[in-house]
Write an enzyme that holds these catalytic residues in place. Sequence first.
Site, PDB file in Angstrom:
ATOM      1  N   ARG A   1      -2.131 -22.925 -37.121  1.00  8.70           N
ATOM      2  CA  ARG A   1      -1.223 -23.220 -36.002  1.00  8.70           C
ATOM      3  C   ARG A   1      -1.759 -24.357 -35.142  1.00  8.70           C
ATOM      4  NH1 ARG A   1      -0.436 -18.197 -37.716  1.00  8.70           N
ATOM      5  NH2 ARG A   1       1.452 -17.008 -37.217  1.00  8.70           N
TER       6      ARG A   1
ATOM      7  N   GLY B   1       0.663 -19.368 -48.052  1.00 11.29           N
ATOM      8  CA  GLY B   1       1.983 -18.944 -47.574  1.00 11.29           C
ATOM      9  C   GLY B   1       2.205 -19.326 -46.123  1.00 11.29           C
TER      10      GLY B   1
ATOM     11  N   ASP C   1      -3.411  -7.690 -43.741  1.00  7.55           N
ATOM     12  CA  ASP C   1      -4.373  -8.442 -44.567  1.00  7.55           C
ATOM     13  C   ASP C   1      -5.636  -7.631 -44.852  1.00  7.55           C
ATOM     14  OD1 ASP C   1      -2.660 -10.585 -44.641  1.00  7.55           O
ATOM     15  OD2 ASP C   1      -3.630 -11.654 -43.001  1.00  7.55           O
TER      16      ASP C   1
ATOM     17  N   ARG D   1      -0.771  -6.980 -54.369  1.00  6.90           N
ATOM     18  CA  ARG D   1      -2.013  -6.321 -53.944  1.00  6.90           C
ATOM     19  C   ARG D   1      -1.978  -4.810 -54.186  1.00  6.90           C
ATOM     20  NH1 ARG D   1      -3.465  -9.992 -48.610  1.00  6.90           N
ATOM     21  NH2 ARG D   1      -4.279 -11.724 -49.844  1.00  6.90           N
TER      22      ARG D   1
HETATM   23  C1  S3P Z   1       0.009 -14.654 -41.190  1.00  5.02           C
HETATM   24  C2  S3P Z   1       0.883 -13.610 -41.217  1.00  5.02           C
HETATM   25  C3  S3P Z   1       0.832 -12.526 -42.204  1.00  5.02           C
HETATM   26  C4  S3P Z   1      -0.485 -12.492 -42.949  1.00  5.02           C
HETATM   27  C5  S3P Z   1      -0.949 -13.857 -43.350  1.00  5.02           C
HETATM   28  C6  S3P Z   1      -1.102 -14.757 -42.148  1.00  5.02           C
HETATM   29  C7  S3P Z   1       0.168 -15.684 -40.151  1.00  5.02           C
HETATM   30  O1  S3P Z   1       1.879 -12.709 -43.130  1.00  5.02           O
HETATM   31  O2  S3P Z   1      -0.401 -11.667 -44.093  1.00  5.02           O
HETATM   32  O3  S3P Z   1      -2.189 -13.782 -44.027  1.00  5.02           O
HETATM   33  O4  S3P Z   1      -0.772 -16.469 -39.928  1.00  5.02           O
HETATM   34  O5  S3P Z   1       1.240 -15.730 -39.543  1.00  5.02           O
HETATM   35  P1  S3P Z   1       3.358 -12.117 -42.835  1.00  5.02           P
HETATM   36  O6  S3P Z   1       3.657 -12.481 -41.451  1.00  5.02           O
HETATM   37  O7  S3P Z   1       4.290 -12.776 -43.788  1.00  5.02           O
HETATM   38  O8  S3P Z   1       3.229 -10.637 -43.063  1.00  5.02           O
END
Ligand code: S3P
Length: 459
Positions: free
Chosen positions: A44, A116, A346, A377
Amino acid sequence: MTTGNVPARAPVGGSAADQAMVVRPAGRLRGTPALPGDKSISHRALLLALLAEGESTIAAAGDGEDVRTTAAIIAALGAGVERTGVGGGRVDYRVVSPGGAALTEPEGVLDCGNSGTTTRLLAGLLAGRDLFAVLDGDASLRRRPMGRVTEPLTRMGAAFAGRGGGALLPLAITGRRVLTAIRYDTPVPSAQVKSAVLLAGLAADGETAVTESVATRDHTERMLRARGIAVEETTGPDGAHTVRLDGPVLPAAIRETVPADPSGAAFWLVAGAAHPDAELRLEGVSTNPTRRAIIDILRRMGASIEEHDRPAPGGADGEPLADLVVRSSDLRGVDLSPADVAAAIDEIPVLALAAATAAGTTRFRGAGELRHKESDRIAGIAAGLTALGARVRVEGDDIEIQGGAPLRGAVTETHDDHRLAMTFAIAGLIAGGETVIDRPGSAAISYPGFFHQLEGVRA
Ligand code: S3P
């Protein structure tokens, strides 16, 4: 310390050259493992530095492959990105950006690697910028659902084309300078979806509101506020949580320091609590209420974790910080609700390992989201822990682990998933005999230096 410009993205862990790793049991665990900078905050900080005109500095960011991916992408979108200091799995960045109104249309495909968070937050950021971009990633990322962000962002006025009707990478985005503000109820609690809509909301005309059934990590909200943007939060009587902001607006450039990653600390918290002769110290960890579930759940399991608050909140975002000390504990099984699972999403792989060493049964209820992470997972935890001698049962979206059976070394498969690789490595410190981690290289996604630390804590 070394310095230099942002390198091309390092190859994602788990390449063909990734050698299996053997982990032997440890007699004693002692020490203060150096933790990476928080991955969520690091991503971020880079993305907001791209939107902010001028010079931003980010100290002690995570230097894993995922964060490097985001750094390379903001450089491709027009920011000057310099690594001004590197050491101990952390990196300091200096970012100079023309600001969100003057981004460069990228010439090539933006490679999101294994990340992701990069993909989904970037989709939100680019939705409201007047340019065309294509996002792609590795085999894991190409399997992960993107419809959860393209659906609301399309309603806001951006156009997406991708496999599966815009639900899978590669994904082409045509952004728009001004978007339509929406009120959005997220179908699954997801900080990535919430953040994508909020980042698009910065370019929307009027109030954008996101409601989730349980509040997910709130870094985007805190970081926008620290950069001068008013973000309002309300919680309804049913626990539903709504975040609102007014656009169009852009964040200011600031100086930021990133706290240690509680998701990285989680491996040592479980190692320390489950090992019979352990005392480990973890410094400067974020104890943000939306991230600290790993500490609270382990305590419910009987873990001895001391928490010494650091007097001043760390960084510009006011994240609460603490030094943690974990000691050998008699763990017992617990019943975890879907809200518990979402709060520690996580950390579930390593909590499942804790459950395998605990007396009694642990239930993880409503863990279906784990199927959509870097790997499935649920399947990976069940296969790896079963190989190690644990009793694991999966029923629908629930995982049940009957603890107490002695763990014995075995070959474990990581599926190139960093959190599975590190979970099975921690298991190797506790299990009898040799534990083989097949393809451990993905640990560098979030925790470069993890295997070095694993040797360092053997007293
Ligand atoms: C994250 C949100 C989570 C987490 C990922 C990091 C983030 O995913 O699993 O490792 O930084 O916003 P989700 O919000 O899709 O559950």
